[in-house]
Design a protein around this motif. Structure first.
Motif, PDB file in Angstrom:
ATOM      1  N   VAL A 293       0.828  -1.208   0.000  1.00 17.80           N
ATOM      2  CA  VAL A 293       0.000   0.000   0.000  1.00 17.80           C
ATOM      3  C   VAL A 293       0.863   1.259   0.000  1.00 17.80           C
ATOM      4  CG1 VAL A 293      -1.907  -1.166   1.143  1.00 17.80           C
ATOM      5  CG2 VAL A 293      -0.214   0.012   2.525  1.00 17.80           C
ATOM      6  N   GLU A 294       2.171   1.090   0.198  1.00 22.95           N
ATOM      7  CA  GLU A 294       3.114   2.193   0.081  1.00 22.95           C
ATOM      8  C   GLU A 294       4.230   1.770  -0.861  1.00 22.95           C
ATOM      9  OE1 GLU A 294       3.094   4.854   4.068  1.00 22.95           O
ATOM     10  OE2 GLU A 294       4.249   2.992   4.198  1.00 22.95           O
ATOM     11  N   PHE A 295       4.727   2.736  -1.619  1.00 27.72           N
ATOM     12  CA  PHE A 295       5.725   2.432  -2.647  1.00 27.72           C
ATOM     13  C   PHE A 295       6.898   3.399  -2.531  1.00 27.72           C
ATOM     14  CE2 PHE A 295       1.489   1.356  -4.060  1.00 27.72           C
ATOM     15  CZ  PHE A 295       1.623   0.040  -4.484  1.00 27.72           C
ATOM     16  N   GLY A 296       8.083   2.916  -2.831  1.00 34.16           N
ATOM     17  CA  GLY A 296       9.262   3.773  -2.778  1.00 34.16           C
ATOM     18  C   GLY A 296      10.511   2.947  -2.561  1.00 34.16           C
ATOM     19  N   GLY A 297      11.485   3.546  -1.896  1.00 34.46           N
ATOM     20  CA  GLY A 297      12.740   2.861  -1.659  1.00 34.46           C
ATOM     21  C   GLY A 297      12.592   1.677  -0.720  1.00 34.46           C
ATOM     22  N   GLU A 298      13.507   0.748  -0.872  1.00 34.69           N
ATOM     23  CA  GLU A 298      13.673  -0.406   0.008  1.00 34.69           C
ATOM     24  C   GLU A 298      12.651  -1.521  -0.180  1.00 34.69           C
ATOM     25  OE1 GLU A 298      16.389  -1.217   2.163  1.00 34.69           O
ATOM     26  OE2 GLU A 298      16.962   0.272   0.685  1.00 34.69           O
ATOM     27  N   MET A 299      11.488  -1.225  -0.756  1.00 33.71           N
ATOM     28  CA  MET A 299      10.512  -2.296  -0.974  1.00 33.71           C
ATOM     29  C   MET A 299      10.567  -2.814  -2.408  1.00 33.71           C
ATOM     30  SD  MET A 299       8.115  -0.672  -3.018  1.00 33.71           S
ATOM     31  CE  MET A 299       6.739  -1.784  -2.884  1.00 33.71           C
TER      32      MET A 299
ATOM     33  N   LEU B  36       9.032 -10.959   0.933  1.00 28.65           N
ATOM     34  CA  LEU B  36       8.563 -10.678   2.294  1.00 28.65           C
ATOM     35  C   LEU B  36       9.752 -10.684   3.258  1.00 28.65           C
ATOM     36  CD1 LEU B  36       5.429 -13.001   2.450  1.00 28.65           C
ATOM     37  CD2 LEU B  36       5.436 -10.507   2.236  1.00 28.65           C
ATOM     38  N   PRO B  37       9.695  -9.862   4.306  1.00 26.55           N
ATOM     39  CA  PRO B  37       8.622  -8.928   4.661  1.00 26.55           C
ATOM     40  C   PRO B  37       8.831  -7.526   4.094  1.00 26.55           C
ATOM     41  CG  PRO B  37      10.195  -9.027   6.439  1.00 26.55           C
ATOM     42  CD  PRO B  37      10.698  -9.983   5.381  1.00 26.55           C
ATOM     43  N   TRP B  38       9.960  -7.357   3.366  1.00 23.04           N
ATOM     44  CA  TRP B  38      10.395  -5.992   3.033  1.00 23.04           C
ATOM     45  C   TRP B  38       9.533  -5.317   1.979  1.00 23.04           C
ATOM     46  CZ3 TRP B  38      14.188 -10.052   3.011  1.00 23.04           C
ATOM     47  CH2 TRP B  38      14.822 -10.196   4.246  1.00 23.04           C
ATOM     48  N   LYS B  39       8.739  -6.076   1.223  1.00 22.68           N
ATOM     49  CA  LYS B  39       7.920  -5.413   0.202  1.00 22.68           C
ATOM     50  C   LYS B  39       6.846  -4.517   0.826  1.00 22.68           C
ATOM     51  CE  LYS B  39       4.052  -8.509  -1.001  1.00 22.68           C
ATOM     52  NZ  LYS B  39       3.381  -9.217  -2.102  1.00 22.68           N
ATOM     53  N   PHE B  40       6.590  -4.699   2.134  1.00 20.03           N
ATOM     54  CA  PHE B  40       5.602  -3.868   2.813  1.00 20.03           C
ATOM     55  C   PHE B  40       6.228  -2.770   3.663  1.00 20.03           C
ATOM     56  CE2 PHE B  40       3.213  -7.774   1.994  1.00 20.03           C
ATOM     57  CZ  PHE B  40       2.024  -7.258   1.498  1.00 20.03           C
ATOM     58  N   GLU B  41       7.543  -2.605   3.603  1.00 22.00           N
ATOM     59  CA  GLU B  41       8.215  -1.617   4.442  1.00 22.00           C
ATOM     60  C   GLU B  41       8.948  -0.602   3.570  1.00 22.00           C
ATOM     61  OE1 GLU B  41      10.564  -3.667   7.376  1.00 22.00           O
ATOM     62  OE2 GLU B  41       8.844  -4.803   8.133  1.00 22.00           O
ATOM     63  N   ALA B  42       8.174   0.238   2.916  1.00 18.67           N
ATOM     64  CA  ALA B  42       8.745   1.242   2.006  1.00 18.67           C
ATOM     65  C   ALA B  42       9.435   2.351   2.787  1.00 18.67           C
ATOM     66  CB  ALA B  42       7.640   1.828   1.133  1.00 18.67           C
TER      67      ALA B  42
ATOM     68  N   ASP C 261      12.521  -4.417  -5.924  1.00 18.90           N
ATOM     69  CA  ASP C 261      13.588  -5.301  -6.401  1.00 18.90           C
ATOM     70  C   ASP C 261      14.276  -4.629  -7.580  1.00 18.90           C
ATOM     71  OD1 ASP C 261      15.243  -7.413  -6.808  1.00 18.90           O
ATOM     72  OD2 ASP C 261      13.714  -8.797  -7.550  1.00 18.90           O
ATOM     73  N   PHE C 262      13.489  -4.407  -8.668  1.00 20.23           N
ATOM     74  CA  PHE C 262      14.000  -3.679  -9.828  1.00 20.23           C
ATOM     75  C   PHE C 262      13.017  -2.594 -10.238  1.00 20.23           C
ATOM     76  CE2 PHE C 262      16.193  -7.767 -10.228  1.00 20.23           C
ATOM     77  CZ  PHE C 262      17.500  -7.325 -10.395  1.00 20.23           C
ATOM     78  N   VAL C 263      13.550  -1.443 -10.664  1.00 18.38           N
ATOM     79  CA  VAL C 263      12.732  -0.348 -11.167  1.00 18.38           C
ATOM     80  C   VAL C 263      13.132  -0.063 -12.598  1.00 18.38           C
ATOM     81  CG1 VAL C 263      12.115   2.084 -10.919  1.00 18.38           C
ATOM     82  CG2 VAL C 263      12.460   0.674  -8.869  1.00 18.38           C
ATOM     83  N   GLU C 264      12.174  -0.226 -13.502  1.00 17.06           N
ATOM     84  CA  GLU C 264      12.365   0.152 -14.904  1.00 17.06           C
ATOM     85  C   GLU C 264      11.655   1.482 -15.140  1.00 17.06           C
ATOM     86  OE1 GLU C 264      14.355  -1.557 -16.613  1.00 17.06           O
ATOM     87  OE2 GLU C 264      14.464  -3.455 -15.504  1.00 17.06           O
ATOM     88  N   LEU C 265      11.679   1.971 -16.363  1.00 15.61           N
ATOM     89  CA  LEU C 265      11.053   3.263 -16.643  1.00 15.61           C
ATOM     90  C   LEU C 265       9.543   3.228 -16.465  1.00 15.61           C
ATOM     91  CD1 LEU C 265      13.081   4.496 -19.753  1.00 15.61           C
ATOM     92  CD2 LEU C 265      13.294   5.225 -17.369  1.00 15.61           C
ATOM     93  N   GLN C 266       8.896   2.109 -16.778  1.00 15.16           N
ATOM     94  CA  GLN C 266       7.436   2.037 -16.716  1.00 15.16           C
ATOM     95  C   GLN C 266       6.916   1.014 -15.694  1.00 15.16           C
ATOM     96  OE1 GLN C 266       5.650   4.223 -18.339  1.00 15.16           O
ATOM     97  NE2 GLN C 266       7.427   5.064 -19.428  1.00 15.16           N
ATOM     98  N   THR C 267       7.733   0.116 -15.243  1.00 14.02           N
ATOM     99  CA  THR C 267       7.288  -0.919 -14.316  1.00 14.02           C
ATOM    100  C   THR C 267       8.334  -1.161 -13.233  1.00 14.02           C
ATOM    101  OG1 THR C 267       8.264  -2.679 -15.654  1.00 14.02           O
ATOM    102  CG2 THR C 267       5.951  -2.113 -16.094  1.00 14.02           C
ATOM    103  N   SER C 268       7.885  -1.770 -12.148  1.00 18.86           N
ATOM    104  CA  SER C 268       8.789  -2.134 -11.059  1.00 18.86           C
ATOM    105  C   SER C 268       8.365  -3.479 -10.479  1.00 18.86           C
ATOM    106  CB  SER C 268       8.755  -1.070  -9.949  1.00 18.86           C
ATOM    107  OG  SER C 268       9.159   0.192 -10.441  1.00 18.86           O
ATOM    108  N   THR C 269       9.287  -4.125  -9.801  1.00 17.80           N
ATOM    109  CA  THR C 269       8.981  -5.374  -9.102  1.00 17.80           C
ATOM    110  C   THR C 269       9.360  -5.221  -7.638  1.00 17.80           C
ATOM    111  OG1 THR C 269      11.160  -6.269  -9.686  1.00 17.80           O
ATOM    112  CG2 THR C 269       9.314  -6.809 -11.143  1.00 17.80           C
ATOM    113  N   TRP C 270       8.717  -6.044  -6.799  1.00 16.94           N
ATOM    114  CA  TRP C 270       8.859  -5.872  -5.365  1.00 16.94           C
ATOM    115  C   TRP C 270       9.836  -6.880  -4.767  1.00 16.94           C
ATOM    116  CZ3 TRP C 270       6.866  -1.855  -6.720  1.00 16.94           C
ATOM    117  CH2 TRP C 270       5.558  -1.696  -7.195  1.00 16.94           C
ATOM    118  N   LYS C 271      10.396  -6.476  -3.622  1.00 20.25           N
ATOM    119  CA  LYS C 271      11.232  -7.383  -2.849  1.00 20.25           C
ATOM    120  C   LYS C 271      10.372  -8.501  -2.260  1.00 20.25           C
ATOM    121  CE  LYS C 271      15.256  -4.788  -1.207  1.00 20.25           C
ATOM    122  NZ  LYS C 271      15.892  -4.167  -0.035  1.00 20.25           N
TER     123      LYS C 271
END
Length: 406
Positions: A247-253, A267-273, A255-265
């Protein structure tokens, strides 16, 4: 550890308020902090303050190790199966909102049902109202018995095959009721629903085993259990968390950030932006160590003993009405005939006695009790029967004062 010696470990209690020794009876709102927690926070900020999961320098490594060690302490404290199931949040309210937004809004639709009870704290009501508004789901309330308890027969009637979520507080912050959440989870699962347990008032006072309860989510706050403010925990079963969106997005949560899409780390870090609540988590770990040394079973027995003693002593005062069942956790909620609860709290405060007055973030329950507000004295491991004796003296004085005024 002798409970009579515990008070000396809480520096804030060694003071006078309005010229009288402080009697702190508002731990259900927030607990006080022992030296160990205060010193742990001081040590972090003085010796190894750094961000976590980022730099490879010494301070960063020490901070990361302490932060993740706190997560492991929480895992053991609630007997979660893995640290992947333990998320740090700002508190119970944030955790419930995370479930409501990340899980409920994505999985509920018109015709589905959410079941809560009349005794819930506002933080376990409003998120579900919002989910119902957004999805078209129906919000239903479990009825209460005359003493404020929940009947499993009523639960079996209220929870149906249309129910998708059951969210109930483990312990009432007003009535002191210990709800049968394990049995409610079984009923919920029989109907294909998930079970969410608000443990804000139970985690500080009793041993928690989320695997035994078989709840799908369990949430609680650090500040009610001798830890810092601004830190809480969301436990969730791994398969549910893996299928939830952050429900929150940004640094630390990420895995990879592209120009149009991103993927998440993972658990549990994908929820700790962003930068997490590092000091708070480390302080919570110290609080858990402190509580575990005393023993949660010992704390539970102590708190219930104080609640019984308070109920007995207060019942001797004519005009006092106590709400809730005979068997309760460490609090007593009450009114005095013809005296507003805020006036009760004000007079008690003049004698250094801190209690809570108001609707306790439970307005539907106040309406069910047919009162606008109540006063509440809540007890914890640093309280004693002497504190209750002072409360009783203060209540007698309050009653006499208003009898003379009017």
């Amino acid at each position: 550890m002798d409970f009579k010696d515990i008070r000396s470990q809480f520096p804030i209690l060694d003071q006078q308020v309005n010229g009288r020794p402080l009697v702190y009876l508002d731990s259900a709102a927030t607990s006080q902090k022992p030296y160990r927690v205060i010193e742990t926070l001081e040590k972090y900020y003085k010796e190894y303050n750094s961000n976590v999961h980022r730099g490879v320098h010494t301070l960063g490594t020490r901070a990361t190790d302490a932060y993740e060690n706190a997560r492991e302490k929480v895992r053991k404290f609630i007997n979660a199966g893995s640290t992947e199931e333990v998320l740090f949040t700002r508190g119970t309210t944030t955790a419930l909102n995370t479930i409501a937004v990340g899980y409920a809004r994505e999985n509920l639709s018109a015709g589905d049902e959410i079941v809560i009870s009349f005794m819930e704290h506002h933080s376990n009501i409003i998120p579900w109202q919002q989910v119902a508004h957004k999805t078209g789901a129906t919000l239903k309330y479990l009825p209460l018995q005359e003493d404020g308890t929940i009947s499993l027969e009523d639960a079996r009637t209220t929870i149906t095959s249309n129910t998708k979520i059951v969210s109930i507080m483990h312990v009432s912050n007003v009535l002191g009721v210990i709800n049968p959440v394990k049995e409610l989870a079984e009923i919920a699962h029989e109907n294909g629903a998930i079970m969410i347990v608000d443990g804000a008032q139970s985690a500080p006072h009793m041993r928690i085993d989320v695997q035994d309860l078989n709840c799908d989510f369990f949430v609680f706050s650090g500040h009610k259990m001798c830890g810092p403010t601004g830190i809480g925990v969301l436990y969730g079963k791994k398969h549910l968390l893996e299928n939830m969106e952050p429900v929150e997005f940004g640094g630390e949560m990420i895995d990879f950030v592209e120009l149009q899409t991103s993927t998440w780390k993972e658990l549990p870090w994908k929820f700790e932006a962003g930068t997490p609540i590092i000091g708070g988590a480390i302080g919570l770990g110290a609080a858990i160590d402190f509580l575990e040394e005393i023993g949660l079973d010992n704390i539970n027995a102590h708190d219930q003993k104080l609640a019984r003693y308070a109920s007995e002593r207060m019942s001797e005062i004519e005009g006092i009405k106590i709400f809730g069942p005979k068997e309760r956790t460490g609090l007593v909620t009450f009114t005095i005939d013809d005296v507003h609860p805020h006036d009760v709290a004000t007079v008690l405060d003049a004698d250094g006695i801190a209690v809570r007055a108001g609707h306790h973030c439970a307005q539907p329950l106040m309406k069910w009790l047919k009162v606008s507000s109540t006063a509440r004295a809540s007890f914890y491991l640093y309280n004693s029967e002497d504190d209750i004796d002072e409360l009783v003296k203060g209540l007698i004085k309050t009653k006499e004062y208003f009898s003379n005024v009017f």
